[in-house]
Enzyme design. Structure first.
Site, PDB file in Angstrom:
ATOM      1  CG  ASP A  82      -1.998  -1.112   1.134  1.00  0.00           C
ATOM      2  OD1 ASP A  82      -1.938  -1.936   0.214  1.00  0.00           O
ATOM      3  OD2 ASP A  82      -2.855  -1.164   2.042  1.00  0.00           O
ATOM      4  CG  ASP A  96      -6.732  -0.102   1.104  1.00  0.00           C
ATOM      5  OD1 ASP A  96      -7.096  -1.280   1.285  1.00  0.00           O
ATOM      6  OD2 ASP A  96      -7.108   0.849   1.833  1.00  0.00           O
ATOM      7  CG  HIS A 149     -11.378   0.870   0.015  1.00  0.00           C
ATOM      8  ND1 HIS A 149     -11.483  -0.443   0.428  1.00  0.00           N
ATOM      9  CD2 HIS A 149     -10.454   1.453   0.840  1.00  0.00           C
ATOM     10  CE1 HIS A 149     -10.671  -0.628   1.465  1.00  0.00           C
ATOM     11  NE2 HIS A 149     -10.025   0.493   1.726  1.00  0.00           N
ATOM     12  CG  HIS A 192      -8.692   5.035   2.844  1.00  0.00           C
ATOM     13  ND1 HIS A 192      -9.692   4.790   3.759  1.00  0.00           N
ATOM     14  CD2 HIS A 192      -8.138   3.818   2.595  1.00  0.00           C
ATOM     15  CE1 HIS A 192      -9.734   3.513   4.047  1.00  0.00           C
ATOM     16  NE2 HIS A 192      -8.796   2.873   3.345  1.00  0.00           N
ATOM     17  CE  LYS A 219      -4.181  -4.135   1.186  1.00  0.00           C
ATOM     18  NZ  LYS A 219      -4.934  -3.184   2.010  1.00  0.00           N
ATOM     19  CB  CYS A 279      -2.181  -2.884   5.164  1.00  0.00           C
ATOM     20  SG  CYS A 279      -3.921  -2.367   5.069  1.00  0.00           S
TER      21      CYS A 279
HETATM   22  C1  VGL Z   1      -4.905   0.607   5.681  1.00  0.00           C
HETATM   23  C2  VGL Z   1      -6.534   1.389   7.090  1.00  0.00           C
HETATM   24  C3  VGL Z   1      -7.487   1.251   6.096  1.00  0.00           C
HETATM   25  C4  VGL Z   1      -3.453   0.267   5.470  1.00  0.00           C
HETATM   26  C5  VGL Z   1      -5.836   0.460   4.671  1.00  0.00           C
HETATM   27  O1  VGL Z   1      -2.996   0.228   4.311  1.00  0.00           O
HETATM   28  O2  VGL Z   1      -2.758   0.036   6.491  1.00  0.00           O
HETATM   29  N1  VGL Z   1      -5.266   1.061   6.880  1.00  0.00           N
HETATM   30  N2  VGL Z   1      -7.128   0.797   4.888  1.00  0.00           N
HETATM   31 ZN    ZN Z   2      -8.517   0.831   3.296  1.00  0.00          ZN
END
Ligand code: VGL
Ligand code: ZN
Length: 198
Positions: free
Chosen positions: A8, A46, A48, A81, A106, A151
């Site tokens: 990420d 990430d 979404h 995010h 993901k 993550c």
């Molecule tokens: C993450 C919170 C929500 C991360 C991703 O990449 O650590 N943290 N989504």
């Molecule tokens: Zn996230």
């Protein structure tokens, strides 16, 4: 075979981003430098939909940091995010990508969050990352990226459970630290699970 999993490294997790990890940008030169030491380099992203259930704005009266239950699992509320196809979701431009063989997304399912790069938080669906590394005869993995207390931690817990000899590289990760000691707590949890931290 030895693999590097880069977790990420996306604009929203860097200073100025929607879910900025303090000093998250500092780790990118380190990650760029070490990539050549691995047989396989993969990344996670990430990714979404805008209606994702982890976003506080999608729940009446909730704000980031609040806890809810999402489809039977405890869920922290996050700011919006890493929305698919936005600048915030893109891999950071400073990240060297030429050695990255494959990027595993993901968090696409609005009804469940996915901290680990291998499985969602309910272990309902695999991203294919663990299977991909097995296929490549990988036995050892190093994990770097953001964030150490979410993550990165859950990715490393899943790679160790998948049977990979796993190390988290401290120089290659930073924590959100919703609580000031979350980084240290996460590293202890990883150690207890058999993950090396160095
Ligand atoms: C993450 C919170 C929500 C991360 C991703 O990449 O650590 N943290 N989504
Ligand atoms: Zn996230």
């Amino acid at each position: 075979m030895k693999a590097l999993i880069i977790v990420d490294i996306q604009n929203d997790f860097l200073p100025g981003g929607a879910l900025a990890v303090p000093q998250g940008d500092e780790i990118i030169p380190f990650i760029n430098k070490i990539q050549s030491q691995y047989d396989v380099v993969v990344a996670t992203q990430d990714w979404h939909p805008r209606d994702h259930g982890s976003f506080a704005v999608n729940h009446e009266g909730k704000k980031p940091g609040d806890m809810i239950e999402l489809d039977g699992l405890p869920q922290i509320m996050w700011p919006v995010h890493c929305v698919q196809h936005t600048h915030g979701a893109a891999l950071a431009s400073e990240l060297e990508i030429k050695s990255i063989e494959k990027v595993f997304t993901k968090g696409e399912d609005p009804s469940i969050d996915s901290y680990s790069g291998l499985f969602d938080n309910g272990k309902r669906r695999s991203t294919g990352l663990g299977e991909y590394l097995k296929e490549k005869r990988v036995t050892r993995v190093d994990v770097v990226g953001l964030a150490a207390d979410y993550c990165v931690k859950f990715t490393a817990l899943d790679t160790i459970e998948f049977g990979f000899d796993t190390t988290v590289l401290k120089s290659g990760t930073r924590a959100v630290n919703l609580q000031p000691d979350d980084f240290e707590k996460s590293m202890k949890e990883l150690n207890a699970a058999g993950v090396r931290v160095k």
